[in-house]
Design an enzyme around this catalytic site. Structure first.
Site, PDB file in Angstrom:
ATOM      1  N   ASP A  57       0.817  -1.209   0.000  1.00 20.13           N
ATOM      2  CA  ASP A  57       0.000   0.000   0.000  1.00 20.13           C
ATOM      3  C   ASP A  57       0.852   1.262   0.000  1.00 20.13           C
ATOM      4  O   ASP A  57       0.462   2.278  -0.578  1.00 20.13           O
ATOM      5  CB  ASP A  57      -0.927   0.004   1.218  1.00 20.13           C
ATOM      6  CG  ASP A  57      -2.171  -0.850   1.002  1.00 20.13           C
ATOM      7  OD1 ASP A  57      -2.387  -1.305  -0.132  1.00 20.13           O
ATOM      8  OD2 ASP A  57      -2.911  -1.064   1.977  1.00 20.13           O
ATOM      9  N   GLY A  58       2.027   1.204   0.623  1.00 20.03           N
ATOM     10  CA  GLY A  58       2.904   2.377   0.638  1.00 20.03           C
ATOM     11  C   GLY A  58       3.325   2.785  -0.765  1.00 20.03           C
ATOM     12  O   GLY A  58       3.374   3.980  -1.087  1.00 20.03           O
ATOM     13  N   TYR A 174      -4.519   3.742   9.420  1.00 18.48           N
ATOM     14  CA  TYR A 174      -4.341   4.153  10.817  1.00 18.48           C
ATOM     15  C   TYR A 174      -5.698   4.402  11.485  1.00 18.48           C
ATOM     16  O   TYR A 174      -5.916   4.075  12.648  1.00 18.48           O
ATOM     17  CB  TYR A 174      -3.468   5.399  10.857  1.00 18.48           C
ATOM     18  CG  TYR A 174      -2.973   5.829  12.216  1.00 18.48           C
ATOM     19  CD1 TYR A 174      -3.270   5.127  13.375  1.00 18.48           C
ATOM     20  CD2 TYR A 174      -2.171   6.966  12.335  1.00 18.48           C
ATOM     21  CE1 TYR A 174      -2.802   5.541  14.606  1.00 18.48           C
ATOM     22  CE2 TYR A 174      -1.695   7.391  13.566  1.00 18.48           C
ATOM     23  CZ  TYR A 174      -2.017   6.682  14.696  1.00 18.48           C
ATOM     24  OH  TYR A 174      -1.562   7.101  15.923  1.00 18.48           O
TER      25      TYR A 174
END
Length: 276
Positions: A57-58, A174
């Site tokens: 995902d980064g 997050y």
């Protein structure tokens, strides 16, 4: 679709082995394909019809920030763990490429957020995120106080480890770990989630994407300034202290994700979060 850039995380796609396989496949179908290690390596003005991102995902987040507003769709191929932003798992790669070349896909436009910081010194800075902004404490054991306004109306004052402002795309990142709600990624909304608040009645709130948020860094202890860090999509952006203000709102630019339609968002939820 004629021009493809393959953005390959060399730490996960060892020796760009899969990237080379994709390149050969596309070239065998008379398409232009080039492998780069990072979306920033694409020359300005270079024609790009689609970006194929190999990594976690980064890697997709980084590419989405680079390509926001450029109308270049992103096809994510998951080499990471969760991979909520990836449309394709490695074993399904070739059928996915067949679908792309046959035009059997849709483009999902997703919202991003812009932030504008004004420090009490008068200094200013701006930034764009795909997932979230986090205004969080710098020191372990010290909380910060933030006052959050929605369209100039005070929402609440939070004494917490921080405050998190998320897009629907970022709701599974997050925000989810901080007990915030999960939204479908194509929605138009903004999530406000306190991080470890010092109160049992502080909960997440979802507001319209048309809202303009103002977050003021307050003072938790009378004789000391609060010190905080602002991170965007997990990357350090700025440091702030008591009296500094950040405005956050929906960005004008969107980023485009390729959707093949064979795996829904809810399929991913069940699979990746082990839900029955």
């Amino acid at each position: 679709m004629e021009n493809f850039y393959i953005i390959s995380d060399g730490k996960k796609d060892i020796n760009h082995e899969t990237a080379e396989e994709i390149k050969r496949y596309l070239e065998n179908h008379d398409k232009y394909a080039k492998i780069v290690g990072n979306s920033s390596d694409v020359p300005d003005g270079e024609k790009m019809d689609m970006a194929i991102v190999l990594g976690g995902d980064g890697s997709v987040l980084q590419t989405a920030r680079q390509l926001a507003g450029k109308n270049v769709p992103i096809l994510g191929v998951n080499f990471g763990t969760l991979g909520f932003l990836s449309e394709v798992e490695r074993p399904r790669l070739l059928p996915a490429l067949d679908a792309v070349l046959a035009g059997k896909y849709q483009i999902e436009k997703r919202m991003a957020l812009t932030g504008r910081l004004r420090k009490r010194t008068g200094d200013e800075a701006t930034g764009l995120v795909v997932n979230e902004f986090v205004i969080g404490k710098q020191d372990f054991g010290h909380m910060i106080t933030t006052r959050v306004y929605v369209d100039d109306s005070l929402l609440d004052t939070y004494v917490a480890d921080g405050i998190l402002i998320s897009t629907p795309t970022g709701s599974t990142a997050y925000n989810l770990s901080a007990a915030g709600p999960v939204l479908e990624p194509a929605m138009e909304a903004v999530i406000i989630t306190p991080v470890c608040p010092h109160s049992l009645n502080k909960r997440s709130l979802v507001v319209s994407s048309r809202s303009r948020l103002r977050i003021e860094v307050g003072r938790t202890k009378e004789n000391y300034d609060d010190e905080a860090a602002i991170r965007g999509d997990g990357q350090m952006l700025w440091t702030v202290s008591t009296g500094d203000v950040i405005w956050i709102e929906k960005a004008e630019a969107t980023f485009d994700m390729v959707c093949l339609g064979d795996v829904s968002f809810f399929d991913k939820m069940r699979s990746k979060l082990n839900r029955n």
